[in-house]
Design a protein around this motif. Structure first.
Motif, mmCIF file in Angstrom:
data_model
loop_
_atom_site.group_PDB
_atom_site.id
_atom_site.type_symbol
_atom_site.label_atom_id
_atom_site.label_comp_id
_atom_site.label_asym_id
_atom_site.label_seq_id
_atom_site.Cartn_x
_atom_site.Cartn_y
_atom_site.Cartn_z
ATOM 1 N N ARG A 195 -15.409 24.487 19.362
ATOM 2 C CA ARG A 195 -15.622 25.860 19.820
ATOM 3 C C ARG A 195 -14.456 26.768 19.454
ATOM 4 N N PHE A 196 -14.745 28.058 19.497
ATOM 5 C CA PHE A 196 -13.705 29.074 19.365
ATOM 6 C C PHE A 196 -14.152 30.296 20.152
ATOM 7 N N TRP A 197 -13.185 31.129 20.463
ATOM 8 C CA TRP A 197 -13.397 32.298 21.307
ATOM 9 C C TRP A 197 -13.060 33.567 20.544
ATOM 10 N N VAL A 198 -13.778 34.637 20.864
ATOM 11 C CA VAL A 198 -13.455 35.967 20.366
ATOM 12 C C VAL A 198 -13.391 36.870 21.595
ATOM 13 N N THR A 199 -12.217 37.443 21.846
ATOM 14 C CA THR A 199 -12.041 38.274 23.030
ATOM 15 C C THR A 199 -10.856 39.208 22.844
ATOM 16 N N PHE A 200 -10.622 40.040 23.831
ATOM 17 C CA PHE A 200 -9.496 40.969 23.785
ATOM 18 C C PHE A 200 -8.184 40.194 23.966
ATOM 19 N N PRO A 201 -7.149 40.589 23.264
ATOM 20 C CA PRO A 201 -5.853 39.899 23.408
ATOM 21 C C PRO A 201 -5.075 40.392 24.634
ATOM 22 N N LYS A 202 -5.696 40.296 25.788
ATOM 23 C CA LYS A 202 -5.062 40.707 27.040
ATOM 24 C C LYS A 202 -4.496 39.479 27.749
ATOM 25 N N GLU A 203 -3.650 39.724 28.732
ATOM 26 C CA GLU A 203 -2.947 38.618 29.393
ATOM 27 C C GLU A 203 -3.878 37.603 30.036
ATOM 28 N N ASP A 204 -4.965 38.062 30.670
ATOM 29 C CA ASP A 204 -5.871 37.095 31.303
ATOM 30 C C ASP A 204 -6.492 36.162 30.271
ATOM 31 N N ALA A 205 -6.876 36.707 29.122
ATOM 32 C CA ALA A 205 -7.464 35.883 28.066
ATOM 33 C C ALA A 205 -6.432 34.930 27.475
ATOM 34 N N LYS A 206 -5.243 35.438 27.207
ATOM 35 C CA LYS A 206 -4.190 34.587 26.638
ATOM 36 C C LYS A 206 -3.861 33.431 27.576
ATOM 37 N N SER A 207 -3.819 33.702 28.862
ATOM 38 C CA SER A 207 -3.504 32.667 29.847
ATOM 39 C C SER A 207 -4.643 31.654 29.973
ATOM 40 N N LEU A 208 -5.853 32.139 30.146
ATOM 41 C CA LEU A 208 -7.006 31.267 30.336
ATOM 42 C C LEU A 208 -7.296 30.420 29.097
ATOM 43 N N LEU A 209 -7.085 31.012 27.923
ATOM 44 C CA LEU A 209 -7.443 30.337 26.667
ATOM 45 C C LEU A 209 -6.228 29.821 25.902
ATOM 46 N N LYS A 210 -5.136 29.574 26.597
ATOM 47 C CA LYS A 210 -3.885 29.195 25.918
ATOM 48 C C LYS A 210 -4.021 27.931 25.070
ATOM 49 N N ASP A 211 -4.923 27.030 25.422
ATOM 50 C CA ASP A 211 -5.117 25.799 24.654
ATOM 51 C C ASP A 211 -6.380 25.836 23.810
ATOM 52 N N GLU A 212 -6.947 27.010 23.649
ATOM 53 C CA GLU A 212 -8.193 27.179 22.902
ATOM 54 C C GLU A 212 -7.945 27.943 21.605
ATOM 55 N N ARG A 213 -8.851 27.786 20.641
ATOM 56 C CA ARG A 213 -8.794 28.562 19.397
ATOM 57 C C ARG A 213 -9.408 29.929 19.702
ATOM 58 N N MET A 214 -8.613 30.976 19.517
ATOM 59 C CA MET A 214 -9.033 32.313 19.913
ATOM 60 C C MET A 214 -8.759 33.330 18.807
ATOM 61 N N TYR A 215 -9.730 34.192 18.588
ATOM 62 C CA TYR A 215 -9.582 35.329 17.676
ATOM 63 C C TYR A 215 -9.538 36.590 18.528
ATOM 64 N N SER A 216 -8.583 37.433 18.254
ATOM 65 C CA SER A 216 -8.450 38.690 18.987
ATOM 66 C C SER A 216 -9.307 39.763 18.341
#
Length: 149
Positions: free
Chosen positions: A28-49
């Motif tokens: 899986r991977f995530w696409v979301t806003f690069p805000k603090e809640d997302a960075k914290s919640l998804l810190k161990d996930e692959r995320m695109y801002s």
């Protein structure tokens, strides 16, 4: 199966995160806003801002459309899941062109009126989930699975 989870930070992200039993064993991977809640919640996930604000912001819609092209070409997800908001729109439409299946979950706080994003993605969504029976009047092809809270 590769899953793309796309949505705004805050409540939409929390909504998607609550589906952890479904996605935890998937690529899986995530696409979301690069805000603090997302960075914290998804810190161990692959995320695109993605670019924000998205609602009624044409400039960021264009930017997120180009981001969707780039990310979808690279990742090639089989499934795209979202609960909103507007960042889902380019990912759903382009995702369909790339051959992905789509699932949209209309937010819990909508009991009898559609969201703008829900109305926009409804035509291209393979499974449209609502959490209130009343919402089937708004989205006749929807499936009511009840609350995920």
């Amino acid at each position: 199966m590769k899953v793309c989870l796309v949505g705004s930070s805050g409540g939409h992200l929390t909504h998607l995160y609550m589906l952890k039993d479904f996605w935890k064993n998937e690529d899986r991977f995530w696409v979301t806003f690069p805000k603090e809640d997302a960075k914290s919640l998804l810190k161990d996930e692959r995320m695109y801002s993605c670019h924000y604000p998205t609602n009624r912001n044409f400039k960021n819609l264009v930017k997120n459309t180009f981001l969707a092209i780039k990310v979808l070409r690279k990742e090639k997800p089989n499934l795209i899941i979202s609960s909103g908001a507007a960042v889902a729109v380019p990912f759903f439409y382009l995702g369909k062109l790339f051959g992905a299946k789509t699932i949209y979950i209309e937010v819990f706080d909508r009991m009898d009126k559609p969201t703008v994003t829900g109305k926009l993605v409804y035509p291209v969504t393979d499974k449209f989930i609502v959490q209130w029976e009343e919402m089937k009047k708004v989205y006749p092809k929807a499936i009511n699975l009840g609350s995920i809270f």
